[in-house]
Design a protein around this motif. Structure first.
Motif, PDB file in Angstrom:
ATOM      1  N   TRP A 313      -2.041   0.657 -15.953  1.00 12.03           N
ATOM      2  CA  TRP A 313      -1.943   0.482 -14.309  1.00 12.03           C
ATOM      3  C   TRP A 313      -3.417   0.412 -13.862  1.00 12.03           C
ATOM      4  CZ3 TRP A 313      -0.038  -0.546 -10.005  1.00 12.03           C
ATOM      5  CH2 TRP A 313      -0.588  -0.072  -8.838  1.00 12.03           C
ATOM      6  N   LYS A 314      -4.351   0.901 -14.239  1.00 13.69           N
ATOM      7  CA  LYS A 314      -5.635   0.841 -13.621  1.00 13.69           C
ATOM      8  C   LYS A 314      -6.271  -0.805 -13.812  1.00 13.69           C
ATOM      9  CE  LYS A 314      -6.174   4.455 -11.430  1.00 13.69           C
ATOM     10  NZ  LYS A 314      -6.424   4.449  -9.802  1.00 13.69           N
ATOM     11  N   ALA A 315      -5.834  -1.487 -14.787  1.00 10.36           N
ATOM     12  CA  ALA A 315      -6.189  -2.767 -15.325  1.00 10.36           C
ATOM     13  C   ALA A 315      -5.448  -3.638 -14.415  1.00 10.36           C
ATOM     14  CB  ALA A 315      -5.728  -3.080 -16.844  1.00 10.36           C
ATOM     15  N   VAL A 316      -4.230  -3.428 -13.921  1.00  6.03           N
ATOM     16  CA  VAL A 316      -3.457  -4.582 -12.991  1.00  6.03           C
ATOM     17  C   VAL A 316      -3.799  -4.297 -11.633  1.00  6.03           C
ATOM     18  CG1 VAL A 316      -1.959  -4.823 -14.691  1.00  6.03           C
ATOM     19  CG2 VAL A 316      -1.110  -3.077 -13.048  1.00  6.03           C
ATOM     20  N   GLU A 317      -4.192  -2.979 -11.239  1.00 11.12           N
ATOM     21  CA  GLU A 317      -4.035  -2.528  -9.894  1.00 11.12           C
ATOM     22  C   GLU A 317      -4.830  -3.553  -9.018  1.00 11.12           C
ATOM     23  OE1 GLU A 317      -4.736   1.571  -7.091  1.00 11.12           O
ATOM     24  OE2 GLU A 317      -5.477   1.202  -9.093  1.00 11.12           O
ATOM     25  N   PRO A 318      -6.288  -3.772  -9.356  1.00 12.13           N
ATOM     26  CA  PRO A 318      -6.947  -4.720  -8.713  1.00 12.13           C
ATOM     27  C   PRO A 318      -6.525  -6.059  -8.377  1.00 12.13           C
ATOM     28  CG  PRO A 318      -8.492  -3.546 -10.388  1.00 12.13           C
ATOM     29  CD  PRO A 318      -7.128  -3.234 -10.773  1.00 12.13           C
ATOM     30  N   ALA A 319      -5.783  -6.804  -9.104  1.00  9.05           N
ATOM     31  CA  ALA A 319      -5.271  -7.958  -9.305  1.00  9.05           C
ATOM     32  C   ALA A 319      -4.106  -7.851  -8.188  1.00  9.05           C
ATOM     33  CB  ALA A 319      -4.892  -8.398 -10.601  1.00  9.05           C
ATOM     34  N   LEU A 320      -3.439  -6.959  -8.423  1.00  7.61           N
ATOM     35  CA  LEU A 320      -1.959  -6.685  -7.381  1.00  7.61           C
ATOM     36  C   LEU A 320      -2.584  -6.359  -6.094  1.00  7.61           C
ATOM     37  CD1 LEU A 320       0.191  -4.335  -9.503  1.00  7.61           C
ATOM     38  CD2 LEU A 320       0.480  -6.650  -9.487  1.00  7.61           C
ATOM     39  N   LYS A 321      -3.620  -5.621  -5.881  1.00  4.85           N
ATOM     40  CA  LYS A 321      -4.232  -5.421  -4.460  1.00  4.85           C
ATOM     41  C   LYS A 321      -4.474  -6.617  -3.608  1.00  4.85           C
ATOM     42  CE  LYS A 321      -6.075  -0.767  -4.794  1.00  4.85           C
ATOM     43  NZ  LYS A 321      -7.276  -0.309  -4.605  1.00  4.85           N
ATOM     44  N   VAL A 322      -4.885  -8.031  -4.470  1.00 11.85           N
ATOM     45  CA  VAL A 322      -5.277  -9.103  -3.945  1.00 11.85           C
ATOM     46  C   VAL A 322      -4.039  -9.977  -4.013  1.00 11.85           C
ATOM     47  CG1 VAL A 322      -6.638 -11.309  -4.414  1.00 11.85           C
ATOM     48  CG2 VAL A 322      -7.610  -9.147  -4.807  1.00 11.85           C
ATOM     49  N   LEU A 323      -3.194 -10.018  -4.743  1.00 13.47           N
ATOM     50  CA  LEU A 323      -2.068 -10.799  -4.846  1.00 13.47           C
ATOM     51  C   LEU A 323      -0.911 -10.465  -3.762  1.00 13.47           C
ATOM     52  CD1 LEU A 323      -1.023 -11.254  -8.838  1.00 13.47           C
ATOM     53  CD2 LEU A 323      -1.901 -12.854  -7.180  1.00 13.47           C
ATOM     54  N   PHE A 324      -0.971  -8.903  -3.382  1.00 13.91           N
ATOM     55  CA  PHE A 324       0.016  -8.672  -2.478  1.00 13.91           C
ATOM     56  C   PHE A 324      -0.593  -7.725  -1.417  1.00 13.91           C
ATOM     57  CE2 PHE A 324       2.070  -9.175  -6.830  1.00 13.91           C
ATOM     58  CZ  PHE A 324       2.794 -10.400  -6.491  1.00 13.91           C
ATOM     59  N   ALA A 325      -1.494  -8.267  -0.943  1.00 13.14           N
ATOM     60  CA  ALA A 325      -2.197  -7.450   0.164  1.00 13.14           C
ATOM     61  C   ALA A 325      -1.385  -7.159   1.374  1.00 13.14           C
ATOM     62  CB  ALA A 325      -3.799  -8.268   0.533  1.00 13.14           C
ATOM     63  N   ASP A 326      -0.495  -7.897   1.667  1.00 14.07           N
ATOM     64  CA  ASP A 326       0.046  -8.041   2.939  1.00 14.07           C
ATOM     65  C   ASP A 326       1.262  -7.294   2.900  1.00 14.07           C
ATOM     66  OD1 ASP A 326      -1.947  -9.742   4.137  1.00 14.07           O
ATOM     67  OD2 ASP A 326      -0.745 -11.385   3.491  1.00 14.07           O
ATOM     68  N   LYS A 327       1.528  -6.299   4.193  1.00 13.85           N
ATOM     69  CA  LYS A 327       2.745  -5.683   4.283  1.00 13.85           C
ATOM     70  C   LYS A 327       4.126  -6.653   4.234  1.00 13.85           C
ATOM     71  CE  LYS A 327       1.447  -1.383   6.641  1.00 13.85           C
ATOM     72  NZ  LYS A 327       1.729  -0.763   7.729  1.00 13.85           N
ATOM     73  N   CYS A 328       5.204  -6.057   3.620  1.00 12.99           N
ATOM     74  CA  CYS A 328       6.511  -6.881   3.726  1.00 12.99           C
ATOM     75  C   CYS A 328       7.403  -6.233   4.747  1.00 12.99           C
ATOM     76  CB  CYS A 328       6.798  -6.967   2.256  1.00 12.99           C
ATOM     77  SG  CYS A 328       7.481  -5.575   1.843  1.00 12.99           S
ATOM     78  N   LYS A 329       8.560  -6.824   4.932  1.00  5.66           N
ATOM     79  CA  LYS A 329       9.633  -6.493   6.013  1.00  5.66           C
ATOM     80  C   LYS A 329      10.089  -5.128   5.235  1.00  5.66           C
ATOM     81  CE  LYS A 329      13.299  -9.069   3.605  1.00  5.66           C
ATOM     82  NZ  LYS A 329      14.289 -10.163   3.808  1.00  5.66           N
ATOM     83  N   PHE A 330      10.144  -4.731   4.083  1.00  2.00           N
ATOM     84  CA  PHE A 330      10.665  -3.516   3.948  1.00  2.00           C
ATOM     85  C   PHE A 330       9.760  -2.355   3.810  1.00  2.00           C
ATOM     86  CE2 PHE A 330      12.735  -6.793   1.084  1.00  2.00           C
ATOM     87  CZ  PHE A 330      13.565  -6.638   1.324  1.00  2.00           C
ATOM     88  N   GLU A 331       8.580  -2.443   4.649  1.00  2.00           N
ATOM     89  CA  GLU A 331       7.627  -1.392   4.902  1.00  2.00           C
ATOM     90  C   GLU A 331       7.771  -1.182   6.400  1.00  2.00           C
ATOM     91  OE1 GLU A 331       3.860  -1.584   2.360  1.00  2.00           O
ATOM     92  OE2 GLU A 331       4.482  -3.669   2.137  1.00  2.00           O
ATOM     93  N   LYS A 332       7.198   0.142   6.741  1.00  2.00           N
ATOM     94  CA  LYS A 332       7.055   0.600   8.147  1.00  2.00           C
ATOM     95  C   LYS A 332       5.926  -0.183   8.634  1.00  2.00           C
ATOM     96  CE  LYS A 332       8.500   5.403   7.410  1.00  2.00           C
ATOM     97  NZ  LYS A 332       7.977   6.711   7.590  1.00  2.00           N
TER      98      LYS A 332
END
Length: 332
Positions: A313-332
């Protein structure tokens, strides 16, 4: 969950599926062109239809009197005229237990689906994340067993029973991230690691569940089953899954449920063999905290899916934060 409650739940699910689809034969037949979008169950003939039509359909499905009952292993797919997958938004079903999460895996998984498969409808079975918006469907479900695969089977039963889940749905996990635009064909294509052999730590729960799966399939005549536990999203159909869970007792004894499903429903198919390491092409698995940064960057740029375990998890978390930084329609 008590045995009586489990039986009642199963009966309700089986009754519901049968009523929805008017199943009169456990077998599902395949249309000549066998298109992937035809993944739906055949309905019984209209009792008000012509006698000629009824006789023709009866003749096409008739079996010799001495033919053995084999309701699922010759399961093939057909399209009913009024039941196409496009009739209902495809549910993306994700089981979730908050206490097992290492971080924001689920949030990034949901954002990835919203970005790369926007026609999907997210359904969470289990705990509700605090950031869930009104467009996210939540089905409450408490853990039913310490054996993870038995608990998965119970969550699948909840999906089958819910009208909020499409008849044909995608089953995935909170630690699987879609990295590029995908369509239904990418997901429904059968993927395997090869033949189903011994897996997991000796005498461990997963190893026992794997052994149970191989034994159960061989008893049903599947002599050389495939290992479909690739940690990638898969597609299942409600009534077929209900029959698999009931036939093998997956809600009582641990099995690798999707490997049972795919080997039973598609016994003669030849899946794509995928490797989730640096040499694969479909998915990359990160199972350690310090993978080679160059390899990680390359697979993220070239694979369809990325997944991780607790260590990764800690290895992929930084990349995911960049790839999917924006909120989506399924979030508040």
């Amino acid at each position: 969950m008590s045995t009586k409650k489990q039986n009642t739940e199963k009966e309700q699910v089986t009754d519901k599926v049968s009523q929805d689809h008017q199943i009169t034969d456990h077998n599902i037949t395949k249309s000549p062109d066998h298109k992937i979008t035809d993944h739906s169950i055949t309905k019984s003939p209209d009792p008000k239809g012509s006698k000629a039509t009824s006789k023709k359909k009866a003749a096409s499905t008739a079996k010799p009197a001495d033919a053995p009952a084999h309701p699922i292993t010759d399961h093939q797919i057909t399209k009913s005229p009024d039941h196409k997958i496009t009739d209902q938004r495809t549910s993306i079903v994700i089981p979730y237990l908050a206490s097992k999460a290492k971080g924001d895996e689920l949030r990034y998984a949901v954002r990835a689906w919203a970005k790369h498969f926007p026609e999907g409808n997210i359904v969470i079975i289990g705990d509700k994340p605090p950031w869930a918006g009104k467009d996210l469907v939540h089905i409450p479900h408490k853990p039913q067993d310490k054996n993870p695969q038995i608990d998965v089977a119970h969550k699948m039963v909840a999906a089958i029973a819910s009208k909020k889940v499409s008849d044909v749905f995608v089953w995935t996990n909170d630690d699987i991230y879609t990295l590029c635009p995908v369509d239904f064909a990418d997901i429904i294509t059968l993927k395997s690691h090869g033949k189903l052999l011994k897996r997991g730590v000796a005498n461990g729960i997963y190893a026992d569940n794997c052994k149970n799966t191989v034994t159960a399939l061989k008893k049903q005549g599947v002599k050389d089953p495939f290992d479909y536990a690739t940690h990638t999203p898969v597609v299942m159909e409600k009534s077929s899954l209900a029959k698999v869970i009931e036939r093998y007792g997956c809600d009582k004894e641990g099995h690798l449920v999707y490997s049972l499903y795919a080997n039973t429903v598609f016994p003669n198919h030849r899946p794509i063999i995928t490797k989730n390491d640096g040499s694969g092409s479909i998915c990359a698995s990160v199972y350690r905290a310090n993978p080679d940064p160059k390899i990680l960057k390359r697979v993220i740029a070239s694979r369809k899916w990325l997944n991780n375990n607790d260590a990764g998890w800690k290895a992929v978390e930084p990349a995911l934060k960049v790839l999917f930084a924006d909120k989506c329609k399924f979030e508040k």
